[in-house]
Every structure is written in C-alpha cells, then in structure tokens.
Design a protein around this motif. Structure first.
Motif, mmCIF file in Angstrom:
data_model
loop_
_atom_site.group_PDB
_atom_site.id
_atom_site.type_symbol
_atom_site.label_atom_id
_atom_site.label_comp_id
_atom_site.label_asym_id
_atom_site.label_seq_id
_atom_site.Cartn_x
_atom_site.Cartn_y
_atom_site.Cartn_z
ATOM 1 N N SER A 317 0.825 -1.138 -0.120
ATOM 2 C CA SER A 317 0.156 0.101 0.090
ATOM 3 C C SER A 317 0.824 1.058 0.009
ATOM 4 O O SER A 317 2.084 1.064 0.404
ATOM 5 C CB SER A 317 -0.996 0.104 1.168
ATOM 6 N N PRO A 318 0.426 2.533 -0.546
ATOM 7 C CA PRO A 318 1.119 3.665 -0.584
ATOM 8 C C PRO A 318 1.679 4.119 0.737
ATOM 9 O O PRO A 318 0.836 3.919 1.645
ATOM 10 C CB PRO A 318 0.290 4.537 -1.315
ATOM 11 N N THR A 319 2.766 4.680 0.742
ATOM 12 C CA THR A 319 3.200 5.401 1.975
ATOM 13 C C THR A 319 2.738 6.867 1.993
ATOM 14 O O THR A 319 3.125 7.406 0.833
ATOM 15 C CB THR A 319 4.691 5.340 2.145
ATOM 16 N N VAL A 320 1.787 7.421 2.739
ATOM 17 C CA VAL A 320 1.345 8.715 2.750
ATOM 18 C C VAL A 320 1.868 9.591 3.748
ATOM 19 O O VAL A 320 1.857 9.306 4.998
ATOM 20 C CB VAL A 320 -0.276 8.563 2.544
ATOM 21 N N ILE A 321 2.512 10.709 3.331
ATOM 22 C CA ILE A 321 3.027 11.718 4.550
ATOM 23 C C ILE A 321 2.122 12.860 4.236
ATOM 24 O O ILE A 321 1.862 13.373 3.200
ATOM 25 C CB ILE A 321 4.570 12.097 3.961
ATOM 26 N N PRO A 322 1.503 13.297 5.269
ATOM 27 C CA PRO A 322 0.365 14.690 5.303
ATOM 28 C C PRO A 322 1.023 15.620 4.914
ATOM 29 O O PRO A 322 2.148 16.133 5.317
ATOM 30 C CB PRO A 322 -0.161 14.189 6.662
ATOM 31 N N THR A 323 0.057 16.493 4.555
ATOM 32 C CA THR A 323 0.339 17.860 3.922
ATOM 33 C C THR A 323 -0.017 18.772 5.311
ATOM 34 O O THR A 323 -0.401 18.331 6.417
ATOM 35 C CB THR A 323 -0.586 18.399 2.768
ATOM 36 N N SER A 324 0.553 19.920 5.056
ATOM 37 C CA SER A 324 -0.070 21.082 6.242
ATOM 38 C C SER A 324 -0.191 22.425 5.784
ATOM 39 O O SER A 324 0.521 22.807 4.649
ATOM 40 C CB SER A 324 1.041 21.093 7.217
ATOM 41 N N PHE A 325 -1.050 23.157 6.296
ATOM 42 C CA PHE A 325 -1.543 24.334 5.743
ATOM 43 C C PHE A 325 -0.513 25.462 6.362
ATOM 44 O O PHE A 325 -0.172 25.558 7.596
ATOM 45 C CB PHE A 325 -2.653 24.865 5.918
ATOM 46 N N ILE A 326 0.173 26.368 5.392
ATOM 47 C CA ILE A 326 0.846 27.602 5.894
ATOM 48 C C ILE A 326 0.330 28.807 5.575
ATOM 49 O O ILE A 326 0.291 29.368 4.549
ATOM 50 C CB ILE A 326 2.102 27.509 5.387
ATOM 51 N N PRO A 327 -0.209 29.520 6.703
ATOM 52 C CA PRO A 327 -0.913 30.825 6.372
ATOM 53 C C PRO A 327 0.115 32.003 6.282
ATOM 54 O O PRO A 327 1.110 31.868 7.117
ATOM 55 C CB PRO A 327 -1.883 31.198 7.605
ATOM 56 N N ARG A 328 0.186 32.728 5.294
ATOM 57 C CA ARG A 328 0.936 33.916 5.306
ATOM 58 C C ARG A 328 0.172 34.958 4.662
ATOM 59 O O ARG A 328 -1.256 35.141 4.798
ATOM 60 C CB ARG A 328 2.123 33.524 4.122
ATOM 61 N N ALA A 329 0.946 36.071 4.395
ATOM 62 C CA ALA A 329 0.322 37.407 4.084
ATOM 63 C C ALA A 329 -0.667 37.662 2.643
ATOM 64 O O ALA A 329 -1.423 38.537 2.655
ATOM 65 C CB ALA A 329 1.112 38.635 4.077
ATOM 66 N N SER A 330 -0.724 36.424 1.766
ATOM 67 C CA SER A 330 -1.634 36.601 0.799
ATOM 68 C C SER A 330 -3.079 36.299 1.217
ATOM 69 O O SER A 330 -3.806 36.439 0.270
ATOM 70 C CB SER A 330 -0.990 35.743 -0.291
ATOM 71 N N THR A 331 -3.269 35.715 2.604
ATOM 72 C CA THR A 331 -4.555 35.747 2.793
ATOM 73 C C THR A 331 -4.901 36.480 4.244
ATOM 74 O O THR A 331 -6.204 36.907 4.184
ATOM 75 C CB THR A 331 -4.949 34.320 3.123
#
Length: 333
Positions: A317-331
């Motif tokens: 089965s695939p090895t899955v490494i999670p993403t994470s959200f990075i908030p910066r000044a464009s939002t």
C-alpha cells in the motif's frame, strides 16, 4: 604501487578467494582466519574497488532516479531528501531526466539493461508508467514518488494528502469569510488535480457554498496559465474574493494578474497555492500555501528501497505523508 588483493592474500598466507570472501561477507570462514585477513587489510591500507565488491555481492550500491526534468520547482527538495538517505548509507545516485523525450528514455533503457543500479526511484515522466511497471514486474525494485494517483498498487509509492491539503485551504478561506473562490486547477489527467479539486469543492459544498462552473479554470501548473485564469474570470465578469491555485507557480501568476488589474492581495482577493516551494515565502505578499512534505517524500522513498535491499518486502500500500497548511500574508493581512 597500489596494494592489490594478491598482496593481502600473500601477507595473510591465504588464497585470493579467501580474501574476497572476507571482503564480501560470503561463505563460512574460520573466525581467526577472517580476523587475520582483516588485520592485514588494515595494516597494508588496502582499499577494494567498490565496483568489484559490488559485482561480487551482486550489487552496485547505486540507486537510479528517473525524473521528468530538473526545472520543476520542487524536484530539488525531493532529490535532496533521497540523496541525504543514500549518502548516509554509502549509496551512489545515478540521475536520469526525460528532457529529450524518447532519446532520453533509450539511454535510460541502456543503463537498465547494463544493470547499472540496484533499484529505481521515479517521479513519473508523463507516458512512462507502463514501461516502469514492466521493469518492476521483471524484477527491478521501483518506488514511485508523487505518483499522480497510481492506485493499482502494482508499484510501491510515496505520496501525500492532496485531498486533505486542498480541504485545509478551503477551510482557511471560509474562516476568513471568503465565499466565492476562483479555482485554477492543474491538468485534469493528473490524479493530484482530481484529488485537490474534490477536497476543495467538498468543503465549500458542506458550507452551503458550492463552487459554480464559471469559477473553475483548467490550468497547467504554470505562471502564465495562473495569470490567464484570473484575466479570463475578470473579463467575463465572474465575481470572486479568493483564488485557490493547484500549485504555487499558478498562484504567483494569479497574484501578478490581480496586481495588474489594480486589485490588492489579500484585501480584495485572498490567494492560496499548493506545494510551498522556497519562493512562496518570498513573494510580495508572501504566499499562503499547502505545504507538501517534499524532502520527507524523497527520504521515505529512498529508505523503502534500501530496506528492500536488506530483505524487507516492498510495501503493498502507498506510504502517505500528510500535508500541512501554511498561512501567510496573501490571505491574512
């Protein structure tokens, strides 16, 4: 004169075959004999040919890596992750690109036939998956990285959470009150495009704000198409207060087009990308984005391959490494 295996054998009063067995760890040897040979090797400063030892062991201690092109902005991070693991374990890396299309693949095939490497890491060049799968079926250990939704399970893979990453971007924008996003996708033939589209759309639908067809633009992961998506939406009078681009380059193009039209980011339109390439933190304003664990993916793929060389079966089965959200000044102003 360089020290040879014959010199070691003569000093230790054993055959060259015995010295070779000590070097390669093959065959049963009397421990006192093996210790004597190792002492002579150290005394003489004998350094065996790495290629000769590799051939004797049935290994080259080299890993191949096939990628579409080194110009992709995130390739370097994946490559560095793989290299960090391989160098630590004293493996070499033989890198192949597909910059010249069929000619590149012919040269790659020559190296495969010559057994120039023990296993293969792949960021799939478009149109090569069937060939890679054939090599794997014939016995070449292969691990795919960012496998574009290769779901058959035939080839081991390391990927990330494209669906969940896009969902996190949608939640961030909704939390900021952005209810009319423009979505600039990647090519629809890519699995990551489908996953990112589905993850983002699902969150807006759950919030009772389904994204209408006029606010989807088919992109191609380039700055130019990111800009074009915004330009076409503005020309058509489409109302939007946010842009979600399926990669950072498209997001950069979108921000440029918004600036050219006199709109401010994020005051008028918030912008979110995907990847978190090094440039993302240094745009004006810095880009909010979904961080792909690119270096970690390269590391995990290399570890998977090296563990297989030591007898661990490749994962089914695939090895899955999670993403994470990075908030910066464009939002967030």
């Amino acid at each position: 004169m360089p020290i040879t295996i014959a010199d070691v054998a003569a000093r230790a009063k054993v055959s060259k075959t015995t010295v070779s067995r000590v070097l390669n760890g093959k065959g049963e040897l009397d421990e006192s004999t093996a210790a004597r040979v190792r002492a002579v090797i150290e005394e003489l400063g004998y350094v065996p040919s790495s290629r000769a030892v590799g051939l004797a062991r049935g290994r080259t201690r080299v890993v191949g890596m096939l990628v579409p092109s080194l110009t992709w902005p995130w390739i370097g991070e994946v490559l560095q992750g793989a290299v960090d693991v391989l160098e630590t374990e004293r493996y070499g890396l033989l890198l192949f690109t597909c910059n010249r299309g069929e000619e590149s693949m012919r040269q790659f095939g020559v190296q495969v036939s010559a057994k120039s490497f023990d296993g293969l890491l792949v960021i799939e060049p478009e149109g090569t998956l069937d060939y890679i799968a054939t090599l794997h079926r014939r016995g070449l250990p292969v691990v795919l990285i960012d496998d574009r939704d290769q779901t058959s399970g035939e080839i081991p893979s390391v990927g990330t959470t494209n669906h969940d990453g896009a969902a996190s971007a949608a939640r961030h924008l909704l939390d900021l009150g952005r209810q009319r996003p423009l979505v600039i996708t990647g090519p629809e033939r890519f699995g990551c495009t489908r996953q990112r589209s589905a993850g983002f759309a699902a969150i807006y639908a759950e919030a009772g704000r389904p994204i209408t067809e006029d606010r989807w633009y088919l992109g191609d992961f380039t700055v130019a198409r990111g800009a074009e998506g915004v330009q076409r939406a503005l020309a058509a009078g489409v109302e939007f207060d946010a842009v979600f681009a399926h990669n950072d380059l498209s997001a950069l193009g979108a921000m440029q087009a918004l600036a050219d039209s006199g709109r401010q980011v994020p005051e008028d339109v918030a912008v979110v990308g995907f990847d978190d390439i090094p440039t993302a933190a240094h745009t004006q304003p810095p880009l909010s984005t979904v961080h792909q664990p690119l270096r970690e993916m390269g590391e995990a793929a290399a570890r998977t391959l090296l563990a297989h060389f030591e007898g661990t079966p490749l994962p089914e089965s695939p090895t899955v490494i999670p993403t994470s959200f990075i908030p910066r000044a464009s939002t967030v102003a």
